[in-house]
Write an enzyme that holds these catalytic residues in place. Structure first.
Site, PDB file in Angstrom:
ATOM      1  N   HIS A 144      -8.689 -26.328  -8.291  1.00 41.99           N
ATOM      2  CA  HIS A 144     -10.119 -26.597  -8.473  1.00 41.99           C
ATOM      3  C   HIS A 144     -10.914 -25.298  -8.456  1.00 41.99           C
ATOM      4  O   HIS A 144     -10.365 -24.222  -8.197  1.00 41.99           O
ATOM      5  CB  HIS A 144     -10.640 -27.633  -7.485  1.00 41.99           C
ATOM      6  CG  HIS A 144     -10.653 -27.176  -6.046  1.00 41.99           C
ATOM      7  ND1 HIS A 144     -11.544 -26.245  -5.569  1.00 41.99           N
ATOM      8  CD2 HIS A 144      -9.887 -27.544  -4.996  1.00 41.99           C
ATOM      9  CE1 HIS A 144     -11.329 -26.044  -4.289  1.00 41.99           C
ATOM     10  NE2 HIS A 144     -10.315 -26.814  -3.910  1.00 41.99           N
ATOM     11  N   HIS A 151     -10.649 -22.463  -5.961  1.00 38.63           N
ATOM     12  CA  HIS A 151      -9.460 -21.606  -5.950  1.00 38.63           C
ATOM     13  C   HIS A 151      -9.644 -20.315  -6.751  1.00 38.63           C
ATOM     14  O   HIS A 151      -8.895 -19.377  -6.557  1.00 38.63           O
ATOM     15  CB  HIS A 151      -8.248 -22.369  -6.511  1.00 38.63           C
ATOM     16  CG  HIS A 151      -7.804 -23.496  -5.628  1.00 38.63           C
ATOM     17  ND1 HIS A 151      -7.432 -24.725  -6.114  1.00 38.63           N
ATOM     18  CD2 HIS A 151      -7.687 -23.593  -4.285  1.00 38.63           C
ATOM     19  CE1 HIS A 151      -7.100 -25.514  -5.113  1.00 38.63           C
ATOM     20  NE2 HIS A 151      -7.248 -24.856  -3.993  1.00 38.63           N
ATOM     21  N   CYS A 161      -5.531 -40.230  14.631  1.00 36.56           N
ATOM     22  CA  CYS A 161      -5.878 -41.230  13.612  1.00 36.56           C
ATOM     23  C   CYS A 161      -4.614 -41.548  12.822  1.00 36.56           C
ATOM     24  O   CYS A 161      -4.009 -40.650  12.223  1.00 36.56           O
ATOM     25  CB  CYS A 161      -6.960 -40.715  12.674  1.00 36.56           C
ATOM     26  SG  CYS A 161      -7.147 -41.804  11.246  1.00 36.56           S
ATOM     27  N   CYS A 172      -5.160 -40.684   9.016  1.00 38.62           N
ATOM     28  CA  CYS A 172      -5.087 -39.253   8.663  1.00 38.62           C
ATOM     29  C   CYS A 172      -3.749 -38.654   9.077  1.00 38.62           C
ATOM     30  O   CYS A 172      -3.399 -37.557   8.625  1.00 38.62           O
ATOM     31  CB  CYS A 172      -6.156 -38.440   9.377  1.00 38.62           C
ATOM     32  SG  CYS A 172      -7.831 -38.981   9.169  1.00 38.62           S
ATOM     33  N   CYS A 222     -12.405 -43.408  13.160  1.00 44.47           N
ATOM     34  CA  CYS A 222     -12.248 -42.440  12.064  1.00 44.47           C
ATOM     35  C   CYS A 222     -13.174 -42.829  10.910  1.00 44.47           C
ATOM     36  O   CYS A 222     -13.085 -43.942  10.389  1.00 44.47           O
ATOM     37  CB  CYS A 222     -10.797 -42.405  11.565  1.00 44.47           C
ATOM     38  SG  CYS A 222     -10.647 -41.448  10.040  1.00 44.47           S
ATOM     39  N   HIS A 253     -11.126 -43.725   7.701  1.00 42.41           N
ATOM     40  CA  HIS A 253     -10.261 -44.906   7.686  1.00 42.41           C
ATOM     41  C   HIS A 253     -10.853 -46.106   8.401  1.00 42.41           C
ATOM     42  O   HIS A 253     -10.257 -47.177   8.406  1.00 42.41           O
ATOM     43  CB  HIS A 253      -8.881 -44.548   8.270  1.00 42.41           C
ATOM     44  CG  HIS A 253      -8.176 -43.518   7.446  1.00 42.41           C
ATOM     45  ND1 HIS A 253      -8.242 -42.173   7.713  1.00 42.41           N
ATOM     46  CD2 HIS A 253      -7.413 -43.649   6.333  1.00 42.41           C
ATOM     47  CE1 HIS A 253      -7.552 -41.508   6.802  1.00 42.41           C
ATOM     48  NE2 HIS A 253      -7.039 -42.377   5.945  1.00 42.41           N
ATOM     49  N   LYS A 307     -21.633 -28.798  -1.285  1.00 45.75           N
ATOM     50  CA  LYS A 307     -20.201 -28.625  -1.142  1.00 45.75           C
ATOM     51  C   LYS A 307     -19.515 -29.484  -2.206  1.00 45.75           C
ATOM     52  O   LYS A 307     -19.927 -30.614  -2.440  1.00 45.75           O
ATOM     53  CB  LYS A 307     -19.825 -29.118   0.257  1.00 45.75           C
ATOM     54  CG  LYS A 307     -18.467 -28.725   0.675  1.00 45.75           C
ATOM     55  CD  LYS A 307     -18.183 -29.175   2.091  1.00 45.75           C
ATOM     56  CE  LYS A 307     -16.713 -29.088   2.205  1.00 45.75           C
ATOM     57  NZ  LYS A 307     -15.939 -29.463   3.151  1.00 45.75           N
ATOM     58  N   LYS A 367     -14.926 -34.820  -3.746  1.00 46.44           N
ATOM     59  CA  LYS A 367     -14.603 -35.945  -4.629  1.00 46.44           C
ATOM     60  C   LYS A 367     -15.562 -37.091  -4.384  1.00 46.44           C
ATOM     61  O   LYS A 367     -15.961 -37.790  -5.307  1.00 46.44           O
ATOM     62  CB  LYS A 367     -13.163 -36.391  -4.391  1.00 46.44           C
ATOM     63  CG  LYS A 367     -12.183 -35.478  -5.089  1.00 46.44           C
ATOM     64  CD  LYS A 367     -10.802 -36.108  -5.203  1.00 46.44           C
ATOM     65  CE  LYS A 367      -9.830 -35.093  -5.781  1.00 46.44           C
ATOM     66  NZ  LYS A 367      -8.628 -34.932  -5.020  1.00 46.44           N
TER      67      LYS A 367
HETATM   68  N1  MSP Z   1      -2.702 -23.923   2.085  1.00 48.00           N
HETATM   69  C1  MSP Z   1      -3.781 -23.326   2.778  1.00 48.00           C
HETATM   70  C2  MSP Z   1      -3.712 -21.816   2.757  1.00 48.00           C
HETATM   71  C3  MSP Z   1      -2.475 -21.244   3.366  1.00 48.00           C
HETATM   72  S1  MSP Z   1      -2.475 -19.509   3.250  1.00 48.00           S
HETATM   73  C4  MSP Z   1      -1.139 -19.035   4.136  1.00 48.00           C
HETATM   74  C5  MSP Z   1      -5.116 -23.753   2.142  1.00 48.00           C
HETATM   75  N2  MSP Z   1      -5.054 -24.222   0.892  1.00 48.00           N
HETATM   76  S2  MSP Z   1      -6.348 -24.714   0.084  1.00 48.00           S
HETATM   77  O1  MSP Z   1      -5.829 -25.193  -1.176  1.00 48.00           O
HETATM   78  O2  MSP Z   1      -7.120 -25.617   0.849  1.00 48.00           O
HETATM   79  O3  MSP Z   1      -7.217 -23.438  -0.171  1.00 48.00           O
HETATM   80  C6  MSP Z   1      -6.731 -22.325  -0.892  1.00 48.00           C
HETATM   81  C7  MSP Z   1      -7.777 -21.224  -0.963  1.00 48.00           C
HETATM   82  O4  MSP Z   1      -8.918 -21.685  -1.673  1.00 48.00           O
HETATM   83  C8  MSP Z   1      -8.286 -20.778   0.407  1.00 48.00           C
HETATM   84  O5  MSP Z   1      -8.513 -19.393   0.415  1.00 48.00           O
HETATM   85  C9  MSP Z   1      -9.592 -21.515   0.532  1.00 48.00           C
HETATM   86  O6  MSP Z   1     -10.493 -20.893   1.401  1.00 48.00           O
HETATM   87  C10 MSP Z   1     -10.068 -21.446  -0.892  1.00 48.00           C
HETATM   88  N3  MSP Z   1     -11.078 -22.444  -1.197  1.00 48.00           N
HETATM   89  C11 MSP Z   1     -10.959 -23.796  -1.155  1.00 48.00           C
HETATM   90  N4  MSP Z   1     -12.146 -24.346  -1.526  1.00 48.00           N
HETATM   91  C12 MSP Z   1     -13.032 -23.373  -1.822  1.00 48.00           C
HETATM   92  C13 MSP Z   1     -14.343 -23.313  -2.336  1.00 48.00           C
HETATM   93  N5  MSP Z   1     -15.059 -24.395  -2.572  1.00 48.00           N
HETATM   94  N6  MSP Z   1     -14.855 -22.089  -2.619  1.00 48.00           N
HETATM   95  C14 MSP Z   1     -14.135 -20.935  -2.460  1.00 48.00           C
HETATM   96  N7  MSP Z   1     -12.918 -20.945  -1.958  1.00 48.00           N
HETATM   97  C15 MSP Z   1     -12.368 -22.136  -1.550  1.00 48.00           C
HETATM   98  O7  MSP Z   1      -6.141 -23.568   2.780  1.00 48.00           O
END
Ligand code: MSP
Length: 469
Positions: free
Chosen positions: A18, A21, A124, A127, A143, A146, A293, A296
């Site tokens: 998304h 990332h 929970c 979760c 929760c 849920h 933020k 979904k």
């Molecule tokens: N799997 C863990 C990370 C483990 S690292 C050893 C995780 N995954 S995540 O998919 O939730 O997030 C991956 C990266 O994307 C993280 O750096 C997280 O902070 C970043 N982001 C997730 N949502 C974000 C935004 N809305 N905006 C910017 N970065 C965001 O956490």
């Protein structure tokens, strides 16, 4: 020559990539290009976090084998990262057998810093997660997701004794031996560290089916974060190989939500293994959409592929590297995106078109690139203020446009052709100098610009770099 090492957080593969990332990857890729421009050899890891209940459940819902599910999603992430023009050197998956074996070895090496204890708390069932007493009270014992009452559950887990390392971690953060950027998050984390408890690092197999078995205990599997954090060194071959050419990492890039794991748990693991801490942790802010933020349930999730499909890669990189802050939250809206695209077209696209056309008319041939030191630019890059560094470039582009307007080479060509030629040559030289740094952010466009203005014959591009819709 010692290499420099940059890492990014590895996303969970329970869903599609998304918009949030993109920050990890674009920041890391820009840093990589910058370090390489300074002569460094850079190793750059990306990867996927593939264990845990959420992923297991998603695969079950989709009716496919878990490994097959993560294989498909990891492939999708890899394609996505490549589509951002991000040139990594290593892609690590936490279900990789070498990674799993190395994690078990790391666990063993942590020895007495790991202990088994009984945990009793609110849980929970929906979760499949423990919640804190505070969360329990805030939600009146039910929760919100849920709509089921939390139950009291007691479980045996393994713990990593953070207490063993707290003082050392604090000292290394305070002295900037492990530097946290931005400074306000360093302060925030140091506060948090005071009361940071030991962390649970395993779950009973009966609760979590998809994880790396704990060595020597068939009843338990590793459960975030050892398996995830260890990726940064298992990808280098630790503990089978000597990793001192790459480790400690120069910069580890993470989102603000996971800084505490990287500033607290990760250093504890490293110190427990007798390894040095990373030199820098960069925590970026979050991308919001229309000021909210992304979620979904709100229905405001923006698909980065949709952004890519709109105007291609360059405007995406331009938007998130110039108009999103490296360290604070930043907003995305389609209107702002269109405005950014117009800036690209009006400021840079027009400049290239105009200047190349004038060169062609006046028979100016291609030039070679003149490199120039830019201490102000470097200072911003070194402080991880990439967006402000990019602003400096944009100001230089604006100045070039102004110079064309004020020096009017088309008028000079009629009266003083030699002077017109000199003016155009100097404008091209300046553009090529700026272009060296543009390549850190928007390499695709920088290549086009270099091709146009270093060719034997300077010709305007057949279609503008950023066509108007
Ligand atoms: N799997 C863990 C990370 C483990 S690292 C050893 C995780 N995954 S995540 O998919 O939730 O997030 C991956 C990266 O994307 C993280 O750096 C997280 O902070 C970043 N982001 C997730 N949502 C974000 C935004 N809305 N905006 C910017 N970065 C965001 O956490």
């Amino acid at each position: 020559m010692k290499e420099s090492y940059i890492t990014t957080a590895i996303p969970y593969v329970n869903g599609n990539p998304h918009l949030g990332h993109v920050m990890d990857y674009l920041l890391a890729d820009t840093l990589r290009r910058y370090m390489m421009s300074k002569g460094a050899k850079v190793r750059f890891q990306v990867g996927t976090d593939e264990h845990g209940n959420k992923i297991y459940k998603k695969a079950a819902e989709a009716g496919i084998d878990t490994q097959e599910f993560v294989d498909q999603n990891a492939a999708q992430f890899e394609k996505f990262i490549q589509s951002l023009g991000v040139e990594y050197t290593d892609f690590i998956r936490t279900t990789n057998p070498d990674h799993e074996r190395r994690c078990q070895e790391i666990w063993k090496r942590l020895g007495d810093h790991i202990y088994k204890d009984k945990y009793e708390g609110w849980y929970c069932e929906g979760c499949e997660n423990f919640v804190t007493d505070t969360e329990h009270d805030e939600n009146d014992g039910i929760c919100p997701d849920h709509k089921k009452p939390y139950i009291k559950l007691s479980e045996e887990n393994y713990y990593l004794r953070i207490a063993d390392f707290k003082d050392e971690i604090r000292a290394k953060i305070e002295s900037d031996e492990m530097k946290i950027t931005p400074a306000f998050r360093k302060k925030e984390f140091l506060n948090l560290l005071k009361n940071m408890p030991d962390v649970s690092i395993s779950r009973p197999k009966s609760q979590v089916a998809w994880g790396i078995p704990v060595p020597g205990d068939e009843e338990q599997v590793m459960y975030v974060w050892i398996d995830a954090l260890a990726n940064y060194i298992t990808v280098l071959g630790y503990p089978d190989n000597d990793i001192s050419a790459y480790w400690p990492a120069n910069t580890q890039i993470v989102g603000k939500d996971i800084l505490r794991f990287h500033a607290g748990i990760w250093p504890a693991i490293l110190l427990g293994l007798g390894l040095p801490l990373p030199k820098n942790l960069l925590a970026h802010g979050f991308i919001t959409v229309n000021g909210e933020k992304m979620s979904k349930s709100i229905g405001n999730v923006v698909d980065p592929i949709e952004i890519l499909n709109k105007h291609g890669l360059v405007p995406l990189r331009y938007y998130f590297l110039r108009h999103a802050s490296t360290t604070d939250d930043s907003d995305f809206t389609w209107d702002k995106y269109e405005a950014a695209y117009n800036e690209l077209a009006n400021d840079l696209g027009n400049l290239v078109q105009r200047l190349a056309t004038l060169c062609k008319k006046n028979g100016i041939s291609g030039r070679s690139v003149i490199r120039r030191d830019e201490p102000e630019f470097d200072a911003k890059m070194e402080a991880y203020e990439f967006n402000f560094a990019f602003d400096l470039l944009w100001k230089q582009i604006g100045d070039l446009n102004k110079r064309i307007d004020s020096e009017k080479p088309w008028a000079l060509a009629k009266t003083e052709p030699e002077k017109a030629k000199a003016v155009l040559e100097s404008l091209v030289d300046e553009l090529l100098t700026i272009n060296e740094r543009l390549a850190l952010f928007i390499p695709g466009t920088a290549t086009q610009i270099a091709d146009i203005f270093t060719a034997t014959e300077i010709l305007p591009p057949a279609t503008p770099l950023f066509p108007k819709n």
